[in-house]
Design an enzyme around this catalytic site. Sequence first.
Site, PDB file in Angstrom:
ATOM      1  N   TYR A 175       0.833  -1.206   0.000  1.00  0.00           N
ATOM      2  CA  TYR A 175       0.000   0.000   0.000  1.00  0.00           C
ATOM      3  C   TYR A 175       0.868   1.257   0.000  1.00  0.00           C
ATOM      4  O   TYR A 175       0.708   2.137  -0.855  1.00  0.00           O
ATOM      5  CB  TYR A 175      -0.919  -0.008   1.219  1.00  0.00           C
ATOM      6  N   GLU A 231       4.122   1.808  -0.720  1.00  0.00           N
ATOM      7  CA  GLU A 231       4.945   2.026  -1.907  1.00  0.00           C
ATOM      8  C   GLU A 231       4.090   2.099  -3.172  1.00  0.00           C
ATOM      9  O   GLU A 231       4.454   2.789  -4.136  1.00  0.00           O
ATOM     10  CB  GLU A 231       5.985   0.916  -2.038  1.00  0.00           C
TER      11      GLU A 231
END
Length: 322
Positions: free
Chosen positions: A145, A147
């Site tokens: 989530y 990155e």
Amino acid sequence: MSKRILVTGGAGFIGSHLCQRLISEGNEVLCVDNFFTGSRRNIVSLLADPKFELLRHDVTYPLSVEVDQIYNLACPASPVHYQFDPVQTTKTSVMGAINMLGLAKRLKAPILQASTSEVYGDPQIHPQVEGYWGNVNPIGPRSCYDEGKRCAETLFFDYYRQHDVQIKVMRIFNTYGPKMHPNDGRVVSNFIVQALRRQDITIYGDGRQTRSFCYVDDLVDGMVKLMNTDQSVTGPINVGNPNEFTIRQLAELVVELANSGSKVVFTDLPVDDPKQRQPNIQMARAVLGWQPTVELREGLIKTIGFFEELLSQGKAAHQATP
């Protein structure tokens, strides 16, 4: 002037509130959702409105429609949901951004990315300002989530620089309110459901970690304001409530407002869980003329009322968690 507006993730918690707001202003809304975490119940009041259209679609696949504006909200946003299929979470953020930016490029339409305070990771500066590059673990269980959203921001700014796409990037801090998923694992919904069921309130860690909670109506107001700024305003802009509370303070307030006898219990803190989260919103105040207006107590009363009705109908117990 009325616009035709695409909202991806429009059947989700924030997306459904945004759809309602845009229609109330006289716009036509195309709501796109694959219903992984979104719910038809969230938009049932809109289905009969001739200005509302629903399309079941996964944004990891291209979409060809004709619209004037695009709000890209599609992505599971709670750890329970985004860690269920982390590869798909990253694809949703990255491929979804590529597909929606490609659409915006073709249409020459402004596009707003619902980014997140998670791009700051476990921050080493406090409160967080937009110029802070963050402290993110690129290989942890939350990285799909965190990155994914960071990569989406990169794509937005590269499309802006390379293709002159009209972008708006908004970094959303903790948001709560009616239509939250009862089993999403987020702290507000967790505490409220536990309190209403007279169960123990589960705090991860010692409860001294802090969060800042923004009521959904305030958040949506900031989102609409950002979309309708001049083309030169790209963001990223923090939108959230700067009033900071410890998790323990939140738990005690929920127990009080829910008239619950629940007691607080403590368990281990999840990996890479940030210790502090508070937005610096000076840019939102200066550029958007925006600041939150709903205090935590007022917003929690409305949210508890929603969950009381949900539980009384027995829906929360049957709300499937992926």
